[in-house]
Design an enzyme around this catalytic site. Structure first.
Site, PDB file in Angstrom:
ATOM      1  N   LYS A  70       0.849  -1.185   0.000  1.00 25.27           N
ATOM      2  CA  LYS A  70       0.000   0.000   0.000  1.00 25.27           C
ATOM      3  C   LYS A  70       0.891   1.243   0.000  1.00 25.27           C
ATOM      4  O   LYS A  70       1.823   1.350   0.786  1.00 25.27           O
ATOM      5  CB  LYS A  70      -0.888  -0.019   1.246  1.00 25.27           C
ATOM      6  CG  LYS A  70      -2.139   0.816   1.139  1.00 25.27           C
ATOM      7  CD  LYS A  70      -3.092   0.516   2.284  1.00 25.27           C
ATOM      8  CE  LYS A  70      -4.373   1.319   2.147  1.00 25.27           C
ATOM      9  NZ  LYS A  70      -5.324   1.041   3.230  1.00 25.27           N
ATOM     10  N   GLU A 110     -19.715  -5.418   9.959  1.00 21.61           N
ATOM     11  CA  GLU A 110     -20.646  -4.626  10.751  1.00 21.61           C
ATOM     12  C   GLU A 110     -21.692  -5.488  11.467  1.00 21.61           C
ATOM     13  O   GLU A 110     -22.067  -5.183  12.599  1.00 21.61           O
ATOM     14  CB  GLU A 110     -21.347  -3.599   9.861  1.00 21.61           C
ATOM     15  CG  GLU A 110     -20.424  -2.533   9.286  1.00 21.61           C
ATOM     16  CD  GLU A 110     -19.791  -2.924   7.965  1.00 21.61           C
ATOM     17  OE1 GLU A 110     -19.124  -2.065   7.359  1.00 21.61           O
ATOM     18  OE2 GLU A 110     -19.968  -4.093   7.540  1.00 21.61           O
ATOM     19  N   ARG A 157     -25.645  -1.662   7.103  1.00 18.04           N
ATOM     20  CA  ARG A 157     -25.292  -3.036   6.765  1.00 18.04           C
ATOM     21  C   ARG A 157     -25.582  -4.013   7.902  1.00 18.04           C
ATOM     22  O   ARG A 157     -25.445  -5.215   7.733  1.00 18.04           O
ATOM     23  CB  ARG A 157     -23.812  -3.087   6.378  1.00 18.04           C
ATOM     24  CG  ARG A 157     -23.490  -2.313   5.104  1.00 18.04           C
ATOM     25  CD  ARG A 157     -22.019  -1.975   4.968  1.00 18.04           C
ATOM     26  NE  ARG A 157     -21.164  -3.117   4.787  1.00 18.04           N
ATOM     27  CZ  ARG A 157     -20.728  -3.585   3.612  1.00 18.04           C
ATOM     28  NH1 ARG A 157     -21.097  -2.974   2.501  1.00 18.04           N
ATOM     29  NH2 ARG A 157     -19.946  -4.622   3.543  1.00 18.04           N
TER      30      ARG A 157
END
Length: 630
Positions: free
Chosen positions: A283, A365, A393
């Site tokens: 990243k 979630e 969600r």
């Protein structure tokens, strides 16, 4: 326009078709130009940087090998897709990224035929790509479908639900796991790269399928052969899980080795059935500050045109973070949960100070909410820090596991209302509507920083489920009191007494309401609670005024204004009402100020609404006290 002098190769690539015309020897130089251009543009507009820097080689390899957009490419989360936008005809629009009327910060179907699936939340790519692959099978079309999942998205249960289903089907689906934090295995090197090429090659595939046909007729021998292959591959690659799910697993390979990546993808493009490619990337690759601190450069803001003046004012997120630490010190029952949003939710200091009471569940979630329910069952006091759109969600868990059992879980809901540049995927437009219809819930919306702290304390002390929803960014700069003050549940605060008109303001809209109230000589109420709502103050305002305006940064349908309407209807109160809130449509990205004006929620728009109402009533003086009809 991109400078041909500065970016000679990138200037030639206006589409993937032109990329495919470039000699492979020039691709490495193109990766350098693409990274430099990405840093240059995102530094000006703000947006997600680290993830895109890590997918430059993958993006070029995918568009080089596959015939996009005929072959479908589905990105997960969207953080990784900026290089994809640049080479799919939007290079010269990157300076408009996340600005009003400009490019979206996420893949968007309306924006380009290369954006095959709109995204903003994570872990949707495999499900969507599987649907596309099955559609191609139904139509007997030969197109390829590729899902690119990464940036933590594989931690969500939805991704594994899709994998489990896909492996049981014969659809031509390629799933690419962009493993940019070594979350599955660090096994990257010459041996695994070589082995990956072998496994992806035609020879291995032909031998495997041929052996299957012969040995399947001899069940004991076939079982032995399957186990032998599984053990051989398991010694070199960590793909047993995906093999068990029905995928042909390849990898892990170096996601920054562009020639190797192209070769593997070319081989895999010729295979049929569910395929899984595991690549390792870094990243922030190619930009030292982002490589050293990929979290800090995950999402960056645009440079501010206005210098900060006066005393420091904390954001709502920072207020929550400080409150969390203060309560943890005072009450050992408190535990905090986040679905992979430690930095975004202001929990870094808490996680360092109280690691044994901090739970990052990943992008999960549903699990976060039911985990909180389990903790609450054992007399702990869970606080779930979650974005408004992320709580959507886990709606079933909120209703079934928390509210139905009346468990004392508090939800600190960040990014409520309009979120500006992040656009409709992250705009918390619906939480007041979807929260206030749930029994047992207490729903609060602070108008300033001090109220935010008071409401967090009120919710934490409440013996039942509660939610405090607050916006992104800073408040009006109200002084924050120390300690743990609670508010009387369901009680509003009358700020101003006027005549003729009463404005009932919910949450962060108070500043706009104050400006309008002054000019209209209107009464002003900071409602504070959406549920339970202060019915007494609503009735009082109705009996003493001719017009009530409700103001909220939530959709009008089912929102706080609807709660006011219900009180008035039940009491048969004769008063005119204007409900002002977000429209019945998804609001695109832009600054908060631009979007408030667009949605008719700034002070000037409030005044125009009142003016129009009185003109419709046949009263030219819109500040007149009397109205002929109610």
């Amino acid at each position: 326009m991109v400078s041909p002098e500065k970016y000679p190769l990138l200037a030639q690539v206006n589409s993937p078709a032109e990329l495919r015309e470039l000699p492979e020897a020039e691709l490495k130089a193109l990766t350098t130009e693409l990274r430099e251009f990405l840093v240059e543009t995102v530094s000006k507009t703000g947006g997600h940087l680290s993830a895109g820097l890590g997918t430059v080689e993958l993006t070029l390899a995918l568009h080089k090998v596959f015939n996009t957009p005929e072959d479908r490419l589905v990105w997960d989360v969207g953080h990784q897709s900026y290089p994809h936008k640049i080479i799919t005809g939007r290079r010269d629009q990157m300076n408009t990224m996340r600005q009003h009327g400009g490019l979206s910060g996420f893949p968007k179907r309306e924006e380009s035929e290369y954006d095959t699936f709109g995204v903003g939340h994570s872990s949707t790519s495999i499900s969507a790509a599987l649907g596309m692959a099955l559609a191609a099978k139904h139509r007997e079309e030969e197109r390829k479908v590729i899902a690119v999942i990464g940036d933590g998205a594989m931690t969500a249960g939805m991704a594994f639900e899709a994998l489990n289903h896909a492996g049981d089907l014969d659809a031509n689906l390629l799933v690419i796991l962009n493993d940019n934090e070594m979350s599955i295995s660090p096994n990257v090197g010459a041996l695994s790269n070589y082995f990956a090429k072998v496994l992806a090659g035609r020879l291995y595939s032909t031998m495997r399928e041929g052996s299957k046909k012969v040995l399947s007729k001899m069940p004991p021998v076939w079982d032995l052969a399957q186990k032998a292959e599984e053990h051989v591959k398991g010694m070199v690659v960590p793909g047993t899980l995906f093999e068990e799910m029905g995928f042909n697993y390849i990898g892990p390979i170096d996601g920054h080795d562009l020639p190797g990546l192209v070769k593997v993808l070319e081989n895999m493009s010729k295979l049929s059935g569910p395929q899984f490619l595991h690549i390792m990337t870094k990243k922030g690759k190619g930009y030292p500050p982002a490589e050293e601190n990929p979290i800090a450069y995950h999402g960056i803001g645009a440079p501010s045109a206005k210098p900060t003046e006066g005393k420091y004012s904390p954001s709502y997120t920072e207020i929550f973070g400080q409150w969390l630490n203060d309560v943890a010190e005072a009450d050992e029952r408190m535990v905090a949960i986040t679905p992979a949003m430690r930095e975004g939710s202001g929990m870094v200091e808490f996680s360092e100070n109280y690691p044994e009471r901090y739970y990052d569940v990943g992008i999960a979630e549903q699990h976060a909410v039911t985990l909180a329910a389990g903790l609450a069952c054992e007399e702990l006091k869970p606080v779930v820090a979650i974005y408004s759109t992320f709580l959507q969600r886990a709606y079933d868990q909120l209703i079934h596991d928390i509210a139905l059992q009346n468990l004392p879980v508090m939800f600190a809901i960040d990014r409520a209302g309009l979120v500006g540049p992040d656009g409709p995927t992250h705009a918390g437009m619906f939480d007041l509507s979807y929260l206030r219809c749930i029994p047992n819930m207490v729903v609060m919306a602070p108008a300033n920083e001090n109220e935010c702290r008071q409401m967090l304390t009120t919710g934490f002390m409440h013996d039942g489920p509660s939610a405090v929803r607050y916006p992104r960014g800073k408040g009006p700069g109200t002084e924050i009191e120390a300690g743990f003050t609670t508010l009387p549940i369901g009680k509003a605060n009358v700020i101003r007494n006027g005549s003729g008109i009463a404005i009932l303001s919910f949450g962060a809209m108070l500043h706009e309401a104050e400006e309008a109230a002054k000019q209209l000589n209107a009464s002003l109420v900071n409602m504070r609670f959406v549920k339970p709502i202060d019915a007494e103050v609503i009735k009082e305002m109705a009996f003493n005024h001719q017009l009530i305006i409700t103001l909220e940064d939530n959709v009008v349908q089912g929102g706080a204004g609807s709660a006011v309407n219900e009180v008035l209807a039940m009491n048969d109160t004769p008063v005119s009402v204007i409900n002002m809130g977000l429209p019945d449509q998804f609001v695109e990205h832009g600054t908060r100020e631009e979007l408030l004006t667009q949605c008719g929620l700034d002070a000037a728009s409030i005044i125009r609404q009142v003016e129009g109402f009185y003109q419709d009533q046949g009263t030219c003086d819109f500040s007149a006290k009397g109205v002929n009809s109610h």
